[in-house]
Design a protein around this motif. Structure first.
Motif, mmCIF file in Angstrom:
data_model
loop_
_atom_site.group_PDB
_atom_site.id
_atom_site.type_symbol
_atom_site.label_atom_id
_atom_site.label_comp_id
_atom_site.label_asym_id
_atom_site.label_seq_id
_atom_site.Cartn_x
_atom_site.Cartn_y
_atom_site.Cartn_z
ATOM 1 N N ILE A 115 63.612 -18.290 20.526
ATOM 2 C CA ILE A 115 62.179 -18.180 20.847
ATOM 3 C C ILE A 115 61.682 -16.757 20.600
ATOM 4 C CG2 ILE A 115 60.486 -18.302 22.724
ATOM 5 C CD1 ILE A 115 62.363 -20.557 23.912
ATOM 6 N N TYR A 116 62.433 -15.755 21.077
ATOM 7 C CA TYR A 116 62.012 -14.359 20.856
ATOM 8 C C TYR A 116 62.002 -14.020 19.361
ATOM 9 C CZ TYR A 116 61.797 -12.822 25.733
ATOM 10 O OH TYR A 116 61.433 -12.635 27.030
ATOM 11 N N ASN A 117 62.890 -14.635 18.580
ATOM 12 C CA ASN A 117 62.893 -14.437 17.127
ATOM 13 C C ASN A 117 61.593 -14.964 16.509
ATOM 14 O OD1 ASN A 117 63.959 -13.760 14.561
ATOM 15 N ND2 ASN A 117 64.619 -15.871 14.264
ATOM 16 N N SER A 146 75.711 -16.591 19.644
ATOM 17 C CA SER A 146 75.076 -17.302 18.521
ATOM 18 C C SER A 146 75.185 -16.434 17.273
ATOM 19 C CB SER A 146 73.611 -17.592 18.846
ATOM 20 O OG SER A 146 73.494 -18.333 20.028
ATOM 21 N N LYS A 147 76.295 -16.557 16.547
ATOM 22 C CA LYS A 147 76.598 -15.656 15.436
ATOM 23 C C LYS A 147 75.605 -15.792 14.280
ATOM 24 C CE LYS A 147 80.157 -13.750 17.321
ATOM 25 N NZ LYS A 147 80.020 -12.363 17.791
ATOM 26 N N ILE A 148 75.160 -17.024 13.997
ATOM 27 C CA ILE A 148 74.203 -17.211 12.885
ATOM 28 C C ILE A 148 72.899 -16.507 13.209
ATOM 29 C CG2 ILE A 148 72.790 -18.938 11.698
ATOM 30 C CD1 ILE A 148 75.179 -20.837 11.864
ATOM 31 N N LEU A 149 72.395 -16.726 14.444
ATOM 32 C CA LEU A 149 71.156 -16.075 14.860
ATOM 33 C C LEU A 149 71.329 -14.558 14.866
ATOM 34 C CD1 LEU A 149 68.283 -16.155 15.940
ATOM 35 C CD2 LEU A 149 69.209 -16.455 18.247
ATOM 36 N N GLU A 150 72.467 -14.073 15.337
ATOM 37 C CA GLU A 150 72.723 -12.634 15.380
ATOM 38 C C GLU A 150 72.698 -12.034 13.973
ATOM 39 O OE1 GLU A 150 75.933 -9.539 17.446
ATOM 40 O OE2 GLU A 150 76.202 -11.709 17.658
ATOM 41 N N THR A 151 73.285 -12.761 13.018
ATOM 42 C CA THR A 151 73.271 -12.327 11.609
ATOM 43 C C THR A 151 71.842 -12.196 11.099
ATOM 44 O OG1 THR A 151 75.363 -13.494 11.255
ATOM 45 C CG2 THR A 151 74.112 -12.889 9.299
ATOM 46 N N ASP A 152 71.006 -13.236 11.373
ATOM 47 C CA ASP A 152 69.606 -13.218 10.925
ATOM 48 C C ASP A 152 68.827 -12.091 11.586
ATOM 49 O OD1 ASP A 152 70.101 -15.398 9.342
ATOM 50 O OD2 ASP A 152 69.337 -16.864 10.775
ATOM 51 N N LEU A 153 69.103 -11.851 12.869
ATOM 52 C CA LEU A 153 68.345 -10.838 13.611
ATOM 53 C C LEU A 153 68.652 -9.429 13.110
ATOM 54 C CD1 LEU A 153 68.564 -12.396 17.166
ATOM 55 C CD2 LEU A 153 66.457 -11.867 15.935
ATOM 56 N N TYR A 154 69.910 -9.154 12.737
ATOM 57 C CA TYR A 154 70.218 -7.836 12.175
ATOM 58 C C TYR A 154 69.431 -7.607 10.882
ATOM 59 C CZ TYR A 154 74.000 -6.700 15.414
ATOM 60 O OH TYR A 154 74.725 -6.371 16.525
ATOM 61 N N ASN A 155 69.316 -8.650 10.068
ATOM 62 C CA ASN A 155 68.545 -8.538 8.825
ATOM 63 C C ASN A 155 67.060 -8.328 9.130
ATOM 64 O OD1 ASN A 155 68.590 -8.938 5.743
ATOM 65 N ND2 ASN A 155 66.986 -10.338 6.391
ATOM 66 N N ASN A 156 66.528 -9.100 10.138
ATOM 67 C CA ASN A 156 65.114 -8.976 10.494
ATOM 68 C C ASN A 156 64.802 -7.591 11.055
ATOM 69 O OD1 ASN A 156 64.908 -11.624 9.741
ATOM 70 N ND2 ASN A 156 64.804 -12.462 11.797
ATOM 71 N N LEU A 157 65.688 -7.082 11.939
ATOM 72 C CA LEU A 157 65.495 -5.750 12.510
ATOM 73 C C LEU A 157 65.532 -4.683 11.409
ATOM 74 C CD1 LEU A 157 67.558 -5.895 15.813
ATOM 75 C CD2 LEU A 157 65.207 -5.093 15.632
ATOM 76 N N ALA A 158 66.474 -4.838 10.484
ATOM 77 C CA ALA A 158 66.586 -3.877 9.377
ATOM 78 C C ALA A 158 65.298 -3.840 8.557
ATOM 79 C CB ALA A 158 67.768 -4.254 8.480
ATOM 80 N N ARG A 159 64.722 -5.037 8.335
ATOM 81 C CA ARG A 159 63.482 -5.126 7.550
ATOM 82 C C ARG A 159 62.350 -4.334 8.213
ATOM 83 N NH1 ARG A 159 63.413 -10.383 7.207
ATOM 84 N NH2 ARG A 159 62.016 -10.676 8.978
ATOM 85 N N VAL A 160 62.263 -4.406 9.553
ATOM 86 C CA VAL A 160 61.215 -3.690 10.285
ATOM 87 C C VAL A 160 61.516 -2.195 10.326
ATOM 88 C CG1 VAL A 160 60.022 -3.452 12.503
ATOM 89 C CG2 VAL A 160 60.663 -5.721 11.692
ATOM 90 N N ALA A 178 56.947 -6.530 17.133
ATOM 91 C CA ALA A 178 57.987 -7.277 16.401
ATOM 92 C C ALA A 178 59.359 -6.693 16.700
ATOM 93 C CB ALA A 178 57.703 -7.233 14.901
ATOM 94 N N ARG A 179 59.479 -5.365 16.616
ATOM 95 C CA ARG A 179 60.764 -4.705 16.848
ATOM 96 C C ARG A 179 61.274 -4.961 18.270
ATOM 97 N NH1 ARG A 179 59.411 -0.222 14.701
ATOM 98 N NH2 ARG A 179 58.631 0.802 16.560
ATOM 99 N N SER A 180 60.350 -4.873 19.247
ATOM 100 C CA SER A 180 60.722 -5.087 20.653
ATOM 101 C C SER A 180 61.258 -6.496 20.881
ATOM 102 C CB SER A 180 59.497 -4.828 21.536
ATOM 103 O OG SER A 180 59.777 -5.163 22.867
ATOM 104 N N ASN A 181 60.574 -7.510 20.287
ATOM 105 C CA ASN A 181 60.989 -8.900 20.496
ATOM 106 C C ASN A 181 62.253 -9.247 19.715
ATOM 107 O OD1 ASN A 181 58.964 -10.583 22.245
ATOM 108 N ND2 ASN A 181 57.685 -9.180 21.049
ATOM 109 N N TYR A 182 62.437 -8.637 18.529
ATOM 110 C CA TYR A 182 63.693 -8.852 17.796
ATOM 111 C C TYR A 182 64.874 -8.311 18.608
ATOM 112 C CZ TYR A 182 61.629 -10.349 13.315
ATOM 113 O OH TYR A 182 61.004 -11.043 12.321
ATOM 114 N N ARG A 183 64.684 -7.155 19.260
ATOM 115 C CA ARG A 183 65.776 -6.591 20.066
ATOM 116 C C ARG A 183 66.116 -7.498 21.251
ATOM 117 N NH1 ARG A 183 63.469 -1.128 19.282
ATOM 118 N NH2 ARG A 183 62.470 -1.346 21.294
ATOM 119 N N ARG A 184 65.058 -8.068 21.890
ATOM 120 C CA ARG A 184 65.325 -9.003 22.991
ATOM 121 C C ARG A 184 66.097 -10.218 22.481
ATOM 122 N NH1 ARG A 184 59.332 -9.185 25.808
ATOM 123 N NH2 ARG A 184 59.295 -7.040 26.570
ATOM 124 N N ALA A 185 65.657 -10.732 21.334
ATOM 125 C CA ALA A 185 66.336 -11.894 20.751
ATOM 126 C C ALA A 185 67.804 -11.580 20.489
ATOM 127 C CB ALA A 185 65.639 -12.306 19.449
#
Length: 749
Positions: free
Chosen positions: A78-80, A111-125, A95-102
């Motif tokens: 949800i936070y993602n 949740s390794k798949i979600l964690e993988t996606d979130l590192y990419n999303n955080l990097a993008r920001v 965006a950055r704050s909510n990605y970190r919560r996620a």
């Protein structure tokens, strides 16, 4: 029956009653009657349809339900979604704050798949801003690392492409290709055309900047082909089509640059026009997306108004029917409220404990951050104090001794003053070099090089350069190189020199009336390489046991009861970092009052025999055996005098040009064996002058003689046609070796 089962039972009773009641009122089902997953899916679909406000509303409703159920996995998803909505609308801080919560919830729910996606999303920001780009790069690397463990090809490709694009934007083409190369291996037939478009476009840019123009054009054409096809694909939404037009614009820009470098200016202009045309098309689709958002919001607002009006009319017509039911339900509600209050009290107690634990953890983090900040502040003050003292001490000597020399003392005193003056100058140069070297290492700007060098000549040269320090403390230096070692090696001689200068310099400083042993032993010998052990040993004051780990920290110094030794405390810190660059470690054996022994192992390649012969042929020309004619190009009068006198003393003929324009005129009129070219000059600088000279003279060696940092200028110098670089101030022996090497190469052609 445990707490969770009791809570679920009571909730079931409450929901059964409320569902029956709400059905009788013909109202919509409540949030809790739907699964959290269905709300997550609705929020994602609304996001894809540009209904960002509605998506946020649904996601926040699902968030409350997930928080109530302590569903960490759903909270992560949800936070993602919430963060992505903010990112699309360019609210990067939210965006950055909510990605970190996620990320926190993804990690806690494993949740390794979600964690993988979130590192990419955080990097993008993070990579959008200069101050946080380094952190963004770290997150991209983590995303790739996690995707590799999951063996998820699509997720592995994504951060690799992002890293490749980042390093190309920073002109770090080696690092860019390190990430693009594995991406090439991962691409397959079923990979998306967007991935293929981006990869080929980035490879086109990489090969353009490495001057492999045929490869560059091949990859650019592939990128254009994929992108053109997808802009006509009716199954793609407006946002995706806009992205393909942006990729097309980027590829046409690369192609324009390619033709510009090949001096086909007409084609370069044509492709630049195509670039701008595709930028405009991308913007047109962006406008369509924005218009869709406005229309959707307008329709939603109208729909909500109609619903409110219908509900009002319905409530008015049914108000009479409700009155008789309220009295029955009130009794049930009182009971339910009591039960809910008990559950809420119990749950609040648990929540308070959890929050209390969180506060304790946060306090620990704050205390740690405070201690770190205080340590940094102390280190900064220590650095300023130490460097200020170390700069002022030799500067005082330089100014004072210069004043004494100007008073024309007798010959005996003059020699003594000059020797002291040179010592102060050498000390100042070593200090400045140490500070700059440490800064470069800590920003990862130092890279090992491979050059041919003679290990014995290198060590003997270092010992000779430290002769004054050796003489002042009345020390004897012993050099022993294993006979198994062919002394001509291939490796980074500059970094080895920096390591040995610091270690030998320390040994000479902390030893008085004693001995220093420098040993090089072969501990592994193969057909094409050695592993060598370097040992620097002394019989000086030694190092206390409790100081042997801290001496490698920045600004650490050894002190004893009777005396203090001058220095910044940077030398051993630099030594440790340079040895770690070689994938090795430095070791120490020492006893207080008995002396110290430092040793480390380094890998070096053997030199091919032909290269060794070639090297010797070039460097064994004796200095001054030929009356070489050298042109000195420098606008600084003092530099002119120093360079001219050093050359004349060794039998060279010199002419001087004060800027690049005069140098061009003189080279057209007179033949020179070598040109020493300063970089920064008025009217025309050294780089521009060299470009012009190379249009009519391609054989005379031109060496940059400059005070600019070598890492900053070498590539530029070579690219305009210079043959080598000498950094001021220089060691005279190395100065003449560089000159002779370049003159001999020209003579052998």
């Amino acid at each position: 029956m445990n707490y969770k089962e009791l809570r679920n039972l009571i909730l079931y009773i409450i929901l059964s009653i409320l569902v029956g009641f709400t059905q009788s009122l013909q109202s919509q089902p409540s949030l809790i009657s739907d699964s959290i997953q269905s709300y997550i899916e609705k929020a994602e679909k609304l996001q894809e349809a540009y209904q960002y406000e509605k998506s946020l509303e649904i996601a926040k409703a699902a968030l409350q339900n997930a928080q109530y159920n302590n569903d960490d996995k759903s909270l992560g998803y949800i936070y993602n979604i919430i963060a992505k909505n903010y990112e699309i609308n360019e609210e990067d801080n939210k965006a950055r704050s909510n990605y970190r919560r996620a990320l926190v919830y993804a990690q806690s729910s494993n949740s390794k798949i979600l964690e993988t996606d979130l590192y990419n999303n955080l990097a993008r920001v993070y990579t959008k801003r200069n101050l946080t780009r380094v952190k963004g790069v770290t997150y991209y690397k983590k995303s790739y690392e996690f995707a590799t463990k999951l063996n998820d090809t699509a997720r592995m490709i994504r951060p690799l492409l992002n890293l490749g694009e980042y390093y190309i934007s920073r002109n770090d083409y080696d690092s860019a290709y390190e990430n693009l190369a594995p991406a090439i291996e991962l691409i397959h037939e079923n990979s998306s055309n967007l991935v293929k478009t981006k990869l080929n476009g980035l490879l086109g840019k990489y090969f353009l900047n490495t001057k492999e123009y045929e490869k560059s054009e091949e990859y650019i054409e592939l990128s254009i082909s994929y992108a053109l096809g997808e802009t006509k694909n009716k199954n793609n939404n407006d946002e995706l089509i806009s992205t393909y037009f942006e990729e097309l614009a980027s590829s046409y820009e690369t192609k324009s640059q390619l033709y510009h470098k090949q001096e086909d200016f007409q084609k370069a202009y044509d492709y630049q026009k195509k670039q701008f045309q595709n930028i405009l098309k991308a913007k047109e689709f962006k406008k369509l997306i924005d218009l869709q958002r406005v229309n959707i919001k307008y329709e939603v607002d109208q729909y909500e108004e109609k619903i409110k009006k219908a509900e009002t009319e319905k409530k008015e017509s049914e108000s009479e029917v409700l009155k008789w039911r309220i009295s029955i339900i009130l009794g049930i509600i009182v009971i339910l409220i009591s039960l809910a209050f008990l559950i809420s009290s119990y749950r609040n107690n648990i929540q308070k404990k959890r929050l209390n634990n969180v506060l304790i953890d946060k306090n620990k983090e704050l205390i740690s951050a405070k201690e770190t900040a205080e340590q940094v502040s102390t280190l900064k003050s220590q650095f300023i104090s130490t460097v200020s003292h170390e700069l002022r001490t030799p500067l005082y000597g330089v100014i004072g001794l210069t004043s004494l020399l100007m008073e024309n003392p007798d010959k005996k005193k003059k020699d003594e003053y000059l020797e002291s003056l040179k010592f102060s100058g050498d000390y100042l140069l070593a200090l400045i070099n140490d500070v700059l070297q440490l800064s470069k290492i800590e920003t990862n700007e130092v890279k090992l090089e491979k050059v041919t060098f003679d290990i014995r000549s290198l060590i003997e040269g270092i010992v000779n350069s430290l002769h004054t320090k050796q003489k002042s403390n009345n020390n004897t230096v012993h050099i022993d190189i294993d006979k198994k070692i062919n002394t001509t090696l291939l490796g980074d001689s500059v970094r080895l020199s920096q390591i040995l200068i610091n270690l030998i310099g320390n040994a000479l400083k902390f030893t008085k009336d004693g001995n220093i042993w420098i040993n090089v032993n072969c501990i592994d010998c193969k057909a094409d390489s050695y592993i060598l052990r370097f040992i620097v040993k002394d019989d000086g004051i030694g190092i206390p046991k409790n100081k042997q780990q801290t001496i490698f920290d920045n600004f650490a110094q050894v002190k004893n009861e009777n005396q203090e030794y001058e220095g910044t405390g940077l030398g051993l810190a630099i030594v440790k970092k340079l040895i770690q660059l070689h994938n090795s470690e430095i070791n120490i054996n020492s006893k207080e009052g008995k002396g110290s022994e430092f040793y480390f192992d380094l890998f070096y390649e053997k030199v091919v025999k032909e290269e060794e012969i070639s090297l010797k042929t070039g460097e064994n020309l004796s200095i001054g055996t030929s009356n070489f004619n050298v042109l000195i190009v420098d606008d600084n009068k003092i530099n002119q005098i120093v360079t001219q006198n050093i050359l004349k003393k060794n039998g060279y003929t010199c002419n001087i040009a004060s800027n690049g324009m005069k140098a061009i005129e003189m080279i057209k009129l007179e033949k020179f064996d070598l040109v020493l070219m300063d970089i920064n000059m008025p009217e025309m600088n050294g780089l521009e002058a060299t470009k012009v000279i190379r249009t009519f003279n391609t054989h005379t060696p031109i060496i940059a003689l400059t005070a600019v940092e070598e890492g900053e200028i070498r590539n530029q110098a070579i690219s305009v046609g210079m043959n080598d670089v000498i950094i001021k101030p220089y060691d005279t022996q190395q100065f003449f070796q560089t000159i002779m090497r370049n003159i001999s190469r020209m003579k052998m052609v």
